[in-house]
Scaffold this motif. Structure first.
Motif, PDB file in Angstrom:
ATOM      1  N   SER A 692      39.167  46.066  37.331  1.00 40.14           N
ATOM      2  CA  SER A 692      37.762  46.313  37.589  1.00 40.14           C
ATOM      3  C   SER A 692      37.533  47.556  38.426  1.00 40.14           C
ATOM      4  N   ARG A 697      30.800  50.456  35.794  1.00 36.91           N
ATOM      5  CA  ARG A 697      30.030  49.215  35.761  1.00 36.91           C
ATOM      6  C   ARG A 697      29.086  49.224  34.565  1.00 36.91           C
ATOM      7  N   SER A 699      27.575  46.701  31.451  1.00 34.39           N
ATOM      8  CA  SER A 699      27.463  45.307  31.056  1.00 34.39           C
ATOM      9  C   SER A 699      28.133  45.075  29.714  1.00 34.39           C
ATOM     10  N   HIS A 711      31.196  29.647  34.122  1.00 36.34           N
ATOM     11  CA  HIS A 711      30.524  30.584  35.015  1.00 36.34           C
ATOM     12  C   HIS A 711      31.132  30.574  36.414  1.00 36.34           C
ATOM     13  N   SER A 712      31.947  29.556  36.723  1.00 32.55           N
ATOM     14  CA  SER A 712      32.531  29.469  38.063  1.00 32.55           C
ATOM     15  C   SER A 712      33.934  28.881  37.962  1.00 32.55           C
ATOM     16  N   GLY A 739      35.396  38.704  38.316  1.00 33.82           N
ATOM     17  CA  GLY A 739      34.042  39.155  38.612  1.00 33.82           C
ATOM     18  C   GLY A 739      33.554  40.210  37.636  1.00 33.82           C
ATOM     19  N   GLU A 740      34.488  40.971  37.039  1.00 37.56           N
ATOM     20  CA  GLU A 740      34.118  41.991  36.061  1.00 37.56           C
ATOM     21  C   GLU A 740      33.485  41.366  34.827  1.00 37.56           C
ATOM     22  N   ILE A 741      33.845  40.136  34.479  1.00 36.50           N
ATOM     23  CA  ILE A 741      33.266  39.470  33.308  1.00 36.50           C
ATOM     24  C   ILE A 741      32.242  38.411  33.728  1.00 36.50           C
ATOM     25  N   ASP A 742      31.737  38.547  34.961  1.00 31.84           N
ATOM     26  CA  ASP A 742      30.649  37.708  35.458  1.00 31.84           C
ATOM     27  C   ASP A 742      31.066  36.240  35.601  1.00 31.84           C
ATOM     28  N   VAL A 743      32.282  36.013  36.043  1.00 33.20           N
ATOM     29  CA  VAL A 743      32.750  34.676  36.389  1.00 33.20           C
ATOM     30  C   VAL A 743      32.986  34.652  37.888  1.00 33.20           C
ATOM     31  N   ASP A 744      32.289  33.766  38.595  1.00 33.22           N
ATOM     32  CA  ASP A 744      32.404  33.689  40.047  1.00 33.22           C
ATOM     33  C   ASP A 744      33.660  32.915  40.437  1.00 33.22           C
ATOM     34  N   ARG A 787      23.771  28.201  40.090  1.00 32.05           N
ATOM     35  CA  ARG A 787      23.528  28.472  38.679  1.00 32.05           C
ATOM     36  C   ARG A 787      22.341  27.696  38.121  1.00 32.05           C
TER      37      ARG A 787
END
Length: 820
Positions: A692, A697, A699, A711-712, A739-744, A787
């Motif tokens: 990352s 950055r 999307s 998602h988490s 985090g780069e693929i929007d997973v916390d 979420r």
């Protein structure tokens, strides 16, 4: 849940479960055991079919996979330019590092040629440059000088007063020793790779490797002092040999050969100055200036025309035979004397190569097979030993040049090998008058990066005292007990620190007060089929402490169990970004050509009418037209991209499938395995090796529609009773990459000592401490609330999945889905 009783106490509204009661419920729910019997797995592994045979052959010979898909138009020119740049570096480094191995310089050129060709067929990394390396050259030199010291090759003069060394006989014997050691080290690597021992490199932690290479740099400096000062000290072997050699060097300082010292100092000053200028203007230079080659050429010309050897008695390289040597069988009688050294060479060389290979693979979005790399490196050494080569591994400086100059595949290694071949066949005799002092200066300057590693002492003092102790112990044992014994002592000490920290775990006692924490149970969903899942949450549990030996396995198990193929996602993203930049440049060129044509037409029209031509006005109109053309090109590109590739899991947490459309780029070289020498990144900046950090950055939605149901991810670290710097780096990479693929990513259950070690290691400098929770259940509730999923459903039996992971040998891992 809890409710208040009649007398003010608290009562639990669900059944309190122990192991016996839980097993009884599992049997009543008829939960099938998912463990596959060993006999079935063994029988299944021995089955042979055409597809499985093809996979095995391709995995053993990766060149059969990527070479048929090789695009000369896309990769040919970058690989050629990169190969020429690396080949130019091979020449001075090969000859200089051969002196470290106490061998004639021409054998360094052989070592730069044959192993690179072997790696082309068997290697899976696209960016590392196989050949001579400082540390391995020093290790080989310690073996050759121990078994073939100068004292064994003395020739008495007629007067029997003085004795001279028979250099020809000595060098021939040392070449045989080096070749035998190399073949044995290669065989050890091949055997380890075939039995799937690719994880052996994980036992060399980062502080251990950096301490070891720093100590090896000290050995290299001492070994080159005789060429720099022009003296002949006694070369000692065994414990404290470095100290004895330094004492003898100090005694010989009054007899320093001044012309040799002057040549060394001038070469060092020129190299340092030119390299600093190279670094300062690196962004403006298309390729780095080959400073080392220029110094060698200039030094050879000066030596040839001024007759430095005859006039000033400056030692030169001497005869360099033209042509290649025929293969010869190694002398197996040396095997028993060098088996320990060969094993050390095998482990150290593999550890350096695999760390470099995985760094570049992570940056460019492909995978490197650890076991296949071990086999490839072993075959490069074993076959090279038959052609009088000595041990090789990946070079940091050449690998960086190969990557930064645009190298895409292993074809760059073939191009560099051709440069070396031409030199050996036609240009070798031209370097016979090259002073050895120039080669020693090249080695000395190239050790600059390893000298910088002494700054680790300050960094580790702040982050981890035990890792600092490992670094210092490795350095001291390697300096005073030589390279082979130092490696064994440092590995033993590192493992003892793990045992010590495991036995001296942090223990606390808590008073029970009138507070009850009643949380759902989190169980293995693969073995408890009746549990119910909370969508979007995965909890990853490991029953072992995360440290340097299993940190990488922990990361791989997490990627596999989560089902998120981050490598493929980032690879796709990088390629689409490259396509976008290429279209923008093409549109800009079209705009410039069109604007230039319009300017010429309008200028001609103004001249014919006798009017005034405004350059400023035409330039402004040119810029406006350029922006419009670029925007139109981007818009048309996005419209095309949104109708091509849509990637989503075939089943939750399973393989990937392409739903519609095709992208030729995603089926070529993207999924193969489905500076200076010593310029290692500092411990403080190691987190920047993640994917990352090197990406813009952008999307994923603008590059294609990606869908996944997580998602988490919650990392359950409750079993960990300590954590080291390697594990901290791994956790930081997990946070950045997912985090780069929007997973916390969240952490839960950390003990107080672990939190303290995370703080000392600077983990929370770029990671928000709010992602750390006291318990897994607290993290689950936070994820649901963040979420917008509402509260947990009220189920009778609470459970969350623990999926057994058999991808690691040292960690019992589970994927835990938020289930009730």
């Amino acid at each position: 849940s809890m409710a208040k009783g009649r007398k003010g106490g608290y009562r639990v509204e669900r059944e309190i479960l122990n192991e016996e009661r839980l097993e009884e419920l599992s049997q009543r729910l008829d939960i099938s055991q998912t463990r596959i019997p060993l006999s079935y797995r063994l029988k299944n592994s021995l089955r042979c079919s055409v597809p499985s045979l093809k996979r095995r052959v391709v995995s053993f010979l990766p060149v059969l996979y990527w070479l048929p898909r090789y695009s000369i138009w896309d990769y040919g020119m970058p690989d050629l330019i990169s190969g020429i740049s690396v080949g130019i570096m091979h020449l001075p480094q090969g000859m200089a590092y051969a002196l470290l191995a106490s061998l004639p310089p021409v054998f360094g050129l052989y070592t730069s040629f044959y192993p690179a060709l072997i790696y082309f067929f068997f290697g899976s990394s696209r960016h590392i440059s196989i050949g001579t390396f400082t540390v391995l050259s020093i290790m080989v030199g310690s073996v050759t000088e121990r078994l073939a010291p100068d004292a064994d090759f003395l020739i008495m003069n007629g007067t029997n007063v003085t004795a001279e060394v028979d250099i020809t006989a000595r060098d021939q014997y040392r070449v045989q020793v080096a070749a035998a050691t190399t073949v044995l080290a290669g065989l050890i690597q091949v055997i380890l790779g075939l039995v799937q021992f690719g994880f052996v490199g994980t036992y060399l932690s980062e502080p251990l490797v950096r301490g070891y290479t720093s100590a090896a740099a000290a050995h290299a400096v001492v070994a080159q002092l005789k060429y720099i000062f022009g003296v002949s000290p006694i070369r000692f072997s065994g414990p404290f040999s470095l100290v004895y050699t330094l004492v003898d060097m100090c005694a010989l300082l009054p007899s320093t050969h001044l012309p040799t010292l002057l040549a060394s100092v001038v070469s060092i000053i020129v190299l340092i100055t030119a390299k600093e200028l190279n670094n300062r203007f690196s962004k403006k230079l298309p390729v780095p200036i080959p400073v080392e080659l220029i110094v060698i050429v200039v030094g050879t010309l000066i030596s040839f025309y001024t007759h430095l050897n005859e006039t000033f008695e400056i030692s030169v390289v001497g005869e360099i035979p033209s042509g290649l040597q025929p293969p010869t069988l190694p002398n197996t009688s040396y095997f028993s004397e060098v088996v320990v050294d060969a094993f050390a060479l095998a482990v150290v060389g593999y550890a350096i190569s695999i760390s470099l290979g995985k760094t570049f693979a992570l940056k460019h979005g492909y995978k490197v097979d650890s076991n296949q790399e071990l086999v490839a490196l072993g075959l490069s050494n074993a076959v090279g030993g038959f052609f009088q080569c000595y041990s090789v591994c990946a070079s940091m400086s050449r690998s960086l040049i190969q990557e930064t100059t645009g190298g895409r595949t292993q074809m760059a290694g073939v191009s560099s090998a051709v440069i070396v071949l031409v030199t050996v066949l036609k240009l070798g005799p031209l370097f016979q008058e090259l002073p050895k002092a120039v080669l020693s200066a090249i080695v000395f300057v190239n050790l600059k990066g390893m000298f910088k590693q002494y700054a680790d002492i300050v960094t580790l003092w702040r982050s981890s005292k035990i890792d600092l102790l490992v670094w210092l112990m490795t350095w001291a044992s390697t300096v005073f007990f030589n390279l082979d014994m130092g490696l064994g002592a440092s590995i033993s000490f590192a493992l003892l620190t793990v045992i010590f920290r495991t036995q001296r775990s942090f223990i606390s006692c808590f008073d029970i007060k009138m507070v009850y924490f009643i949380t759902p149970l989190y169980l293995d969903m693969e073995t408890h089929k009746e549990v119910r899942e909370v969508p979007g949450i995965t909890i990853f549990h490991s029953s072992a402490t995360i440290y340097f030996a299993n940190a990488e396995l922990y990361l791989e198990a997490l990627k596999q169990k989560s089902g998120l193929d981050i490598t493929k996602m980032i690879t796709y993203k990088r390629r689409q970004e490259a396509k976008q930049r290429k279209r923008e440049r093409r549109a800009a060129r079209r705009a410039r050509r069109e604007a230039k044509r319009q300017v010429s037409l309008r200028a001609a029209s103004q001249r014919s009418k006798g009017g005034v031509f405004s350059v400023e006005e035409e330039a402004e109109q040119f810029r406006e037209r350029s922006r419009d053309l670029v925007q139109d090109d981007e818009l048309s590109w996005k419209e095309r991209e949104n109708s091509t590739v849509f990637v989503m899991p075939e089943t939750p947490h399973n393989s990937w499938v392409y739903l519609k459309g095709t992208d030729p780029e995603t089926t070529t070289l993207g999924s193969l395995s489905d500076l200076q020498d010593g310029d290692i990144t500092t411990l403080e900046s190691s987190s920047e090796d993640t994917l990352s950090r090197d990406l813009e950055r952008v999307s994923l939605g603008s590059l294609g529609k990606w869908t996944w149901d997580i998602h988490s991810i919650i990392l359950d670290l409750s079993p960990a009773n300590f954590i080291d710097t390697v594990a901290i780096k791994t956790l930081r990479n997990i946070f950045h990459d997912f985090g780069e693929i929007d997973v916390d990513i969240y952490m839960a259950g950390c003990q107080a000592l672990v939190v303290e070690q995370l703080e000392q290691g600077g983990f929370f400098s770029d990671i928000d401490k709010e992602r750390l929770f006291t318990s897994v259940h607290d993290a689950v509730l936070y994820c649901l609330n963040r979420r917008g999923a509402g509260a947990l459903p009220n189920y009778e039996t609470a459970a969350v999945s623990f999926t057994d992971s058999d991808t690691t040998d040292t960690t019992y891992s589970h994927t835990v889905r938020g289930c009730m």
